[in-house]
Design an enzyme around this catalytic site. Sequence first.
Site, mmCIF file in Angstrom:
data_model
loop_
_atom_site.group_PDB
_atom_site.id
_atom_site.type_symbol
_atom_site.label_atom_id
_atom_site.label_comp_id
_atom_site.label_asym_id
_atom_site.label_seq_id
_atom_site.Cartn_x
_atom_site.Cartn_y
_atom_site.Cartn_z
ATOM 1 N N HIS A 10 21.607 42.148 63.979
ATOM 2 C CA HIS A 10 22.107 41.944 65.337
ATOM 3 C C HIS A 10 21.002 41.998 66.388
ATOM 4 O O HIS A 10 21.017 41.221 67.349
ATOM 5 C CB HIS A 10 23.176 43.002 65.634
ATOM 6 N N GLY A 63 26.112 39.730 77.156
ATOM 7 C CA GLY A 63 26.857 38.500 77.379
ATOM 8 C C GLY A 63 27.909 38.664 78.462
ATOM 9 O O GLY A 63 28.193 37.733 79.227
ATOM 10 N N HIS A 77 22.120 39.577 75.542
ATOM 11 C CA HIS A 77 22.286 39.994 74.147
ATOM 12 C C HIS A 77 23.479 40.941 74.039
ATOM 13 O O HIS A 77 23.613 41.884 74.823
ATOM 14 C CB HIS A 77 21.027 40.705 73.647
ATOM 15 N N SER A 78 24.365 40.701 73.079
ATOM 16 C CA SER A 78 25.468 41.610 72.769
ATOM 17 C C SER A 78 26.325 41.861 74.017
ATOM 18 O O SER A 78 26.850 40.926 74.614
ATOM 19 C CB SER A 78 24.893 42.895 72.172
ATOM 20 N N TYR A 79 26.476 43.137 74.438
ATOM 21 C CA TYR A 79 27.192 43.450 75.680
ATOM 22 C C TYR A 79 26.612 42.676 76.858
ATOM 23 O O TYR A 79 27.330 42.341 77.815
ATOM 24 C CB TYR A 79 27.119 44.960 75.932
#
Length: 242
Positions: free
Chosen positions: A219, A80, A76-78
Amino acid sequence: MATYVLVHGGGHGGWCYRKVARLLRSAGHEVHTPTLTGLGERSHLLHPDIDLDTHIEDVTALLRYEDLREVILVGHSYGGMVVTGAADRAPDRVGRLVYLDAATPVDGQSLLKLAGPMIEAIRPHGAVVDGVELVLLPAPGAGLFYGVTDPGDLAWMDERLTGHPWKCFEQPLVLTGEAALGAIAKFHIVCTSTLATRDPALVAEARTAGRLWDIDTGHDLMITEAAAVAEALLEVAAAPAS
């Protein structure tokens, strides 16, 4: 039975997947929700040398020591950035990669380079704590920044969010086995609102291949729309990996 490894984003911890993990386990699957070094319940391990490579090693070590194979690796988010690096280091252990409203980096990119204006905007609001530059500092109602609006969820997040080492965001990702990484099937679960900011070619390819889900929420979709995220992850497990 599928095996999921769910990797969180900046300032979070494995705790953020609590709702999704329960749903996947209730469907009969194995689920791991590691917390990256220096965050969440591992925030007592914070030190100045924590960077992206540290977090990649956190995940690859989990895969190795738990002897996990054909993993559905979710970031998720960072996260990735982290799962891309982990899949590069241990491609024989990863069956599918899932980007959960996440960064989708290529070799040589940092999160700062990939999402520069947004990442640069948070830096002035950080602080140096015990020699570590931290961003995404926790504050009452900080979950609003991640698109969470439910009062109960916000209060729950207030007790758990932690600052994140800036070095993680500025260190470039170095890939060592791009051919093997490229052979891993990749899926994307994104927020509807972020579709327009993503690489059109990547979005079109994923949509054509049936590997794209978009969910109309904030998000932190694993918190705000846990059932929808879990359903998408179950569909990923059932989808062809080639």
